[in-house]
Motif scaffolding. Structure first.
Motif, PDB file in Angstrom:
ATOM      1  N   PHE A  15      68.638 -51.121 -28.277  1.00  0.00           N
ATOM      2  CA  PHE A  15      68.023 -49.814 -28.024  1.00  0.00           C
ATOM      3  C   PHE A  15      67.921 -49.641 -26.518  1.00  0.00           C
ATOM      4  O   PHE A  15      67.259 -50.413 -25.839  1.00  0.00           O
ATOM      5  N   SER A  16      68.592 -48.636 -25.958  1.00  0.00           N
ATOM      6  CA  SER A  16      68.616 -48.476 -24.509  1.00  0.00           C
ATOM      7  C   SER A  16      67.463 -47.613 -24.019  1.00  0.00           C
ATOM      8  O   SER A  16      67.031 -46.677 -24.694  1.00  0.00           O
ATOM      9  N   ILE A  17      66.965 -47.963 -22.827  1.00  0.00           N
ATOM     10  CA  ILE A  17      65.993 -47.135 -22.113  1.00  0.00           C
ATOM     11  C   ILE A  17      66.551 -46.902 -20.709  1.00  0.00           C
ATOM     12  O   ILE A  17      67.217 -47.774 -20.154  1.00  0.00           O
ATOM     13  N   GLN A  47      67.931 -51.961 -20.637  1.00  0.00           N
ATOM     14  CA  GLN A  47      67.817 -50.906 -19.614  1.00  0.00           C
ATOM     15  C   GLN A  47      69.203 -50.490 -19.129  1.00  0.00           C
ATOM     16  O   GLN A  47      69.945 -51.286 -18.555  1.00  0.00           O
ATOM     17  N   ILE A  48      69.548 -49.226 -19.385  1.00  0.00           N
ATOM     18  CA  ILE A  48      70.845 -48.669 -18.984  1.00  0.00           C
ATOM     19  C   ILE A  48      70.617 -47.255 -18.481  1.00  0.00           C
ATOM     20  O   ILE A  48      69.933 -46.463 -19.134  1.00  0.00           O
ATOM     21  N   ARG A  49      71.182 -46.926 -17.350  1.00  0.00           N
ATOM     22  CA  ARG A  49      71.049 -45.577 -16.800  1.00  0.00           C
ATOM     23  C   ARG A  49      71.567 -44.540 -17.800  1.00  0.00           C
ATOM     24  O   ARG A  49      72.518 -44.777 -18.534  1.00  0.00           O
ATOM     25  N   GLY A  52      65.664 -39.879  -4.015  1.00  0.00           N
ATOM     26  CA  GLY A  52      66.224 -40.901  -4.898  1.00  0.00           C
ATOM     27  C   GLY A  52      66.064 -40.507  -6.356  1.00  0.00           C
ATOM     28  O   GLY A  52      65.067 -39.893  -6.735  1.00  0.00           O
ATOM     29  N   THR A  53      67.048 -40.857  -7.173  1.00  0.00           N
ATOM     30  CA  THR A  53      66.967 -40.557  -8.603  1.00  0.00           C
ATOM     31  C   THR A  53      67.714 -41.618  -9.393  1.00  0.00           C
ATOM     32  O   THR A  53      68.537 -42.365  -8.842  1.00  0.00           O
ATOM     33  N   THR A  54      67.437 -41.689 -10.685  1.00  0.00           N
ATOM     34  CA  THR A  54      68.089 -42.675 -11.544  1.00  0.00           C
ATOM     35  C   THR A  54      69.463 -42.194 -12.002  1.00  0.00           C
ATOM     36  O   THR A  54      70.443 -42.936 -11.963  1.00  0.00           O
ATOM     37  N   THR A  55      69.525 -40.934 -12.435  1.00  0.00           N
ATOM     38  CA  THR A  55      70.763 -40.364 -12.959  1.00  0.00           C
ATOM     39  C   THR A  55      70.878 -38.915 -12.509  1.00  0.00           C
ATOM     40  O   THR A  55      69.928 -38.142 -12.672  1.00  0.00           O
TER      41      THR A  55
END
Length: 335
Positions: free
Chosen positions: A43-45, A75-77, A142-145
């Motif tokens: 399960f990705s977050i 944990q995956i973007r 800055g940002t994650t995606t």
């Protein structure tokens, strides 16, 4: 590294491809029916924050185990997680905001089964010397995606403050939320949209300035459960067990302040008072039954159409299938 806004899409696609290759190496395709006593689920977050609290609770308090599940929280973007789900590297993803935007733009065969967050759990945080949004001109966000829920929340707040986030700031991918705090501390970035408990650490430990909150913004369906249509067709009973475990964990979250805060403190590696404040700050943003109210759903779809420059909002039936969640809610007596 600074990335000009005009080139962000190509760079983002390249990173997504590279990320998927790495995921394939680290998490080879597995059968969810492996004979291990428990069925394995990846399960990705997208980031480490309170947004995944029900997953943490379900794992820590044994709700997944009670359903015969061994769930690995990976944990995956966000944009990489979509590719990972489509290729079978993960069975479900929690970052539904990115999934919804991907489905809205194209015919990606996925469905959102549950919604756990209906409000953005992001606060715009800037370095100590930056005390207003107007001072962010020429600075680094800055940002994650790119295009994800965090990025969207930040740009809305910046635009409300009178700047054009596409012209007045440079946007860079800065890792997940805790990593972005470190980038703020070192000066690698100047501003980011942070979620609890990281936003509390930024304020109390590093004297960062909070310039705005997205909690009071438009409804935003940020986290939940998204799967491929193929997985939904072939594994409905398994998915129902996953949703049942999450529903029990969500009920625990709403009814057990101390217990939920203890789980958050453990998974986020923060002191209990920080976790407790995070819990109290974030609780109003969560759904109690995994299904958004109709008015919130319509508001969100209208805002997404405007954001993505679509002629009209995408039909809810293309994006969502709450039938399994409704069955689970009926079984558990959740209104």
């Amino acid at each position: 590294m600074r990335i000009p806004m005009g080139k962000r899409l190509d760079r983002a696609r390249a990173r997504a491809f590279v990320g998927l290759v790495l995921i394939a190496a680290l998490f080879p395709v597995r059968s969810v029916w492996a004979q291990t006593g428990y069925e394995k689920i990846a399960f990705s977050i997208p980031s480490r924050s309170i947004a995944a609290i029900d997953l943490y609770v379900a794992k820590e308090r044994g709700f997944f185990r009670d359903e015969g599940l061994d769930v690995e929280i990976v944990q995956i973007r966000g944009n990489v997680a979509v590719a990972a789900a489509l290729s079978g590297q993960v069975q479900a993803t929690n970052g539904i905001g990115t999934v919804i935007r991907a489905m809205s733009r194209s015919e990606i065969p996925m469905k959102v089964l549950t919604v756990s967050l209906i409000r953005n759990l992001f606060w715009l945080v800037a370095r100590p010397e930056l005390k207003s949004i107007s001072q962010l001109k020429g600075k680094i966000l800055g940002t994650t995606t790119f295009g994800g829920s965090q990025h969207t929340a930040a740009t809305r707040l910046i635009r409300k403050g009178g700047l054009d986030p596409d012209k007045d700031l440079t946007v860079v991918v800065g890792g997940d939320v805790p990593a972005q705090l470190q980038s703020l501390v070192t000066g690698a970035i100047d501003v980011a949209a942070l979620s609890p408990p990281t936003v509390i650490l930024a304020r109390d430990k590093f004297n960062m300035n909070i310039l705005g909150s997205a909690m009071d913004d438009l409804a935003n369906l940020q986290n939940g459960t998204a799967v491929t249509e193929k997985f939904l067709r072939e594994h409905r009973p398994l998915l129902k067990r996953i949703l049942r475990a999450r529903a029990k964990a969500n009920r625990y979250f709403f009814e057990n302040e101390r217990g939920a805060s203890e789980v958050l403190a453990k998974y986020q590696n923060v002191e209990f008072p920080v976790a407790l404040e995070s819990y109290r700050l974030a609780k109003p943003a969560f759904t109690s039954n995994g299904i958004p109210a109709q008015k919130d759903l319509e508001e969100f779809l209208r805002a997404e159409a405007e954001l993505l420059k679509l002629k009209e909002p995408v039909a809810a039936s293309k994006l969502f299938d709450f039938s399994l969640q409704r069955e689970v809610n009926q079984e558990l007596g959740i209104k």
